[in-house]
Design a protein around this motif. Structure first.
Motif, PDB file in Angstrom:
ATOM      1  N   ALA A 119     -50.396  45.196 -34.813  1.00  0.00           N
ATOM      2  CA  ALA A 119     -50.108  46.262 -33.850  1.00  0.00           C
ATOM      3  C   ALA A 119     -51.383  46.705 -33.153  1.00  0.00           C
ATOM      4  N   ALA A 120     -52.518  46.662 -33.900  1.00  0.00           N
ATOM      5  CA  ALA A 120     -53.801  47.034 -33.300  1.00  0.00           C
ATOM      6  C   ALA A 120     -54.321  45.946 -32.357  1.00  0.00           C
ATOM      7  N   LEU A 121     -54.103  44.664 -32.745  1.00  0.00           N
ATOM      8  CA  LEU A 121     -54.619  43.555 -31.934  1.00  0.00           C
ATOM      9  C   LEU A 121     -53.653  43.146 -30.826  1.00  0.00           C
ATOM     10  N   SER A 122     -52.386  43.461 -30.993  1.00  0.00           N
ATOM     11  CA  SER A 122     -51.361  42.967 -30.079  1.00  0.00           C
ATOM     12  C   SER A 122     -51.619  43.300 -28.607  1.00  0.00           C
ATOM     13  N   PRO A 123     -52.046  44.541 -28.268  1.00  0.00           N
ATOM     14  CA  PRO A 123     -52.285  44.820 -26.848  1.00  0.00           C
ATOM     15  C   PRO A 123     -53.312  43.875 -26.227  1.00  0.00           C
ATOM     16  N   LEU A 124     -54.366  43.527 -26.992  1.00  0.00           N
ATOM     17  CA  LEU A 124     -55.385  42.611 -26.475  1.00  0.00           C
ATOM     18  C   LEU A 124     -54.800  41.221 -26.272  1.00  0.00           C
ATOM     19  N   ARG A 170     -51.658  40.327 -26.048  1.00  0.00           N
ATOM     20  CA  ARG A 170     -50.558  40.280 -25.090  1.00  0.00           C
ATOM     21  C   ARG A 170     -51.063  40.168 -23.652  1.00  0.00           C
ATOM     22  N   LEU A 171     -52.264  40.662 -23.397  1.00  0.00           N
ATOM     23  CA  LEU A 171     -52.855  40.483 -22.071  1.00  0.00           C
ATOM     24  C   LEU A 171     -53.033  39.011 -21.735  1.00  0.00           C
ATOM     25  N   THR A 172     -53.176  38.181 -22.763  1.00  0.00           N
ATOM     26  CA  THR A 172     -53.391  36.744 -22.557  1.00  0.00           C
ATOM     27  C   THR A 172     -52.089  35.971 -22.464  1.00  0.00           C
ATOM     28  N   GLY A 173     -50.967  36.639 -22.735  1.00  0.00           N
ATOM     29  CA  GLY A 173     -49.688  35.946 -22.725  1.00  0.00           C
ATOM     30  C   GLY A 173     -49.290  35.398 -24.078  1.00  0.00           C
ATOM     31  N   ILE A 174     -50.092  35.646 -25.122  1.00  0.00           N
ATOM     32  CA  ILE A 174     -49.796  35.156 -26.467  1.00  0.00           C
ATOM     33  C   ILE A 174     -48.859  36.145 -27.154  1.00  0.00           C
ATOM     34  N   ARG A 175     -47.792  35.636 -27.758  1.00  0.00           N
ATOM     35  CA  ARG A 175     -46.764  36.498 -28.325  1.00  0.00           C
ATOM     36  C   ARG A 175     -46.388  36.053 -29.741  1.00  0.00           C
ATOM     37  N   GLY A 176     -45.724  36.933 -30.467  1.00  0.00           N
ATOM     38  CA  GLY A 176     -45.063  36.595 -31.722  1.00  0.00           C
ATOM     39  C   GLY A 176     -45.989  36.039 -32.792  1.00  0.00           C
ATOM     40  N   GLU A 177     -45.497  35.019 -33.499  1.00  0.00           N
ATOM     41  CA  GLU A 177     -46.237  34.438 -34.621  1.00  0.00           C
ATOM     42  C   GLU A 177     -47.568  33.856 -34.169  1.00  0.00           C
ATOM     43  N   ALA A 178     -47.647  33.413 -32.913  1.00  0.00           N
ATOM     44  CA  ALA A 178     -48.907  32.862 -32.404  1.00  0.00           C
ATOM     45  C   ALA A 178     -50.015  33.907 -32.428  1.00  0.00           C
ATOM     46  N   GLU A 179     -49.655  35.183 -32.316  1.00  0.00           N
ATOM     47  CA  GLU A 179     -50.661  36.249 -32.368  1.00  0.00           C
ATOM     48  C   GLU A 179     -51.399  36.243 -33.699  1.00  0.00           C
ATOM     49  N   HIS A 180     -50.662  36.088 -34.801  1.00  0.00           N
ATOM     50  CA  HIS A 180     -51.274  36.146 -36.128  1.00  0.00           C
ATOM     51  C   HIS A 180     -52.312  35.047 -36.300  1.00  0.00           C
ATOM     52  N   ALA A 222     -41.739  26.708 -35.176  1.00  0.00           N
ATOM     53  CA  ALA A 222     -41.701  28.170 -35.225  1.00  0.00           C
ATOM     54  C   ALA A 222     -42.371  28.805 -34.018  1.00  0.00           C
ATOM     55  N   ILE A 223     -43.289  28.079 -33.376  1.00  0.00           N
ATOM     56  CA  ILE A 223     -44.008  28.614 -32.214  1.00  0.00           C
ATOM     57  C   ILE A 223     -43.778  27.679 -31.032  1.00  0.00           C
ATOM     58  N   PRO A 224     -43.332  28.189 -29.887  1.00  0.00           N
ATOM     59  CA  PRO A 224     -43.091  27.339 -28.712  1.00  0.00           C
ATOM     60  C   PRO A 224     -44.375  26.634 -28.254  1.00  0.00           C
ATOM     61  N   PRO A 225     -44.257  25.422 -27.709  1.00  0.00           N
ATOM     62  CA  PRO A 225     -45.438  24.660 -27.296  1.00  0.00           C
ATOM     63  C   PRO A 225     -46.368  25.397 -26.330  1.00  0.00           C
ATOM     64  N   ARG A 226     -45.817  26.153 -25.390  1.00  0.00           N
ATOM     65  CA  ARG A 226     -46.681  26.857 -24.438  1.00  0.00           C
ATOM     66  C   ARG A 226     -47.498  27.945 -25.134  1.00  0.00           C
ATOM     67  N   GLN A 227     -46.899  28.582 -26.153  1.00  0.00           N
ATOM     68  CA  GLN A 227     -47.638  29.564 -26.939  1.00  0.00           C
ATOM     69  C   GLN A 227     -48.731  28.891 -27.767  1.00  0.00           C
ATOM     70  N   VAL A 228     -48.427  27.713 -28.299  1.00  0.00           N
ATOM     71  CA  VAL A 228     -49.439  26.941 -29.037  1.00  0.00           C
ATOM     72  C   VAL A 228     -50.617  26.624 -28.128  1.00  0.00           C
ATOM     73  N   PHE A 229     -50.322  26.189 -26.903  1.00  0.00           N
ATOM     74  CA  PHE A 229     -51.387  25.842 -25.956  1.00  0.00           C
ATOM     75  C   PHE A 229     -52.257  27.051 -25.647  1.00  0.00           C
ATOM     76  N   LEU A 230     -51.645  28.195 -25.369  1.00  0.00           N
ATOM     77  CA  LEU A 230     -52.411  29.399 -25.053  1.00  0.00           C
ATOM     78  C   LEU A 230     -53.246  29.857 -26.249  1.00  0.00           C
ATOM     79  N   ALA A 231     -52.664  29.783 -27.452  1.00  0.00           N
ATOM     80  CA  ALA A 231     -53.402  30.178 -28.651  1.00  0.00           C
ATOM     81  C   ALA A 231     -54.634  29.294 -28.838  1.00  0.00           C
TER      82      ALA A 231
END
Length: 331
Positions: free
Chosen positions: A205-210, A212-222, A247-256
């Motif tokens: 919750a503390a890191l999510s705003p940062l 989310r600015l990059t487009g990274i969501r969900g499990e990829a955030e962790h 568990a994580i969509p390919p586009r989220q994997v790429f951004l992470a």
């Protein structure tokens, strides 16, 4: 026993990922060490001098940059004040050079690990190299225009260059592999405990705003957060498992993976170069800000790409995991 069975089910995927990391790390580490000892890296380093001049650095540091790219930070750090005396460098010079090597170091190993998660090797490698060059160029012109950090560098630590003998080299490699396994297992079980306790939700919750600015969501955030603080070997190493499970969509994997390429192991690596005299705002705060902006720009670009274009040019479709029953029959 049910407890042992549960522990084994949790451990087995990590051991599989660890074995993959070992198969990447060992041959590449030995290969780059051989290139270094036989003088191959030193022979081709002069070709990188124009790049150093582009960002306002002495051409001699091309060898240190190339060593960082192929070997890693600890291969380049001892060369900095060996190639150019500290008295000839400003704090700005060391900060700009540190930015370069923080973006792109140990690429043969780290990029091979990232490739296993799906993003194409050439694409993410070029992102790290050109991202680092762009940030170093921006930093150089900003510091030159303002005169900030123009004072002579005052390093807190000047490392001594030295090449360990082969037994010491292999002993160090074995120790590295051992601690990699320990950390991977600790991270895997630690993440589960954090999830169960609810602490992971608070941390994210503390890191999510940062993120989310990059487009990274969900499990990829962790997993991106793990890479941000502990490094690509751990963040992308765990990401491989999640990416292959679907568990994580390919586009989220790429951004992470892109974000981790720009900013990873930010505490340990930043403290290392700050001991050499680099400025913390330039190598830590500025680098993370650049990573956020650059990844957000990539997210906007990915949103415009069709699936065909994305999977053809940027991402290699991952193998579909076998069902448990099929795995047991195959065994």
């Amino acid at each position: 026993m049910p407890l042992l069975s549960a522990v084994w089910r949790q451990t087995r995927p990590i051991l599989s990922i660890y074995w993959m990391l070992v198969r990447i790390t060992v041959p590449i580490t030995i290969g780059t060490e051989l290139l270094s000892r036989f003088g191959v890296i030193k022979a081709i380093a002069p070709g990188f001098a124009p790049v150093m001049n582009l960002v306002g650095l002495p051409g001699e540091l091309g060898l240190a940059w190339l060593t960082a790219i192929l070997v890693g930070l600890w291969g380049a750090v001892p060369l900095l004040f060996t190639l150019v005396p500290a008295s000839a460098l400003s704090t700005a010079d060391v900060t700009v050079f540190s930015a370069l090597i923080l973006f792109a170091h140990g690429l043969p190993i780290e990029q091979s690990i990232i490739e296993k998660a799906g993003p194409k090797l050439l694409v993410t490698t070029l992102l790290r190299l050109f991202g680092g060059l762009l940030y170093a160029l921006i930093l150089h012109h900003l510091l030159a225009a303002t005169g900030w950090l123009s004072e002579p560098v005052s390093p807190r630590w000047i490392p001594m260059a030295g090449t360990p003998d082969w037994p010491s080299f292999f002993l160090g490699l074995v120790k590295t592999l051992f601690w990699m396994l320990v950390i991977l297992l600790a991270l895997s079980f630690g993440l589960d405990l954090l999830r169960l306790s609810g602490l992971l939700r608070r941390i994210m919750a503390a890191l999510s705003p940062l993120l989310r600015l990059t487009g990274i969501r969900g499990e990829a955030e962790h997993l991106t957060a793990i890479g941000l603080f502990l490094g690509i070997s751990y963040g992308a190493g765990l990401l491989i498992r999640e990416a292959r499970s679907g568990a994580i969509p390919p586009r989220q994997v790429f951004l992470a993976c892109a974000f981790m390429g720009f900013a990873h192991s930010v505490i340990e690596d930043s403290l290392l170069v700050m001991a050499l005299g680099a400025n913390g705002w330039g190598v830590l705060v500025g680098r993370v800000c650049f990573a956020v902006v650059a990844t957000a720009a990539l997210a906007a670009l990915l949103a415009r790409l069709s699936d065909d274009t994305f999977f053809t040019r940027l991402f290699e479709p991952l193998p579909t995991p076998q069902p448990e029953a099929a795995v047991q029959r195959a065994a």
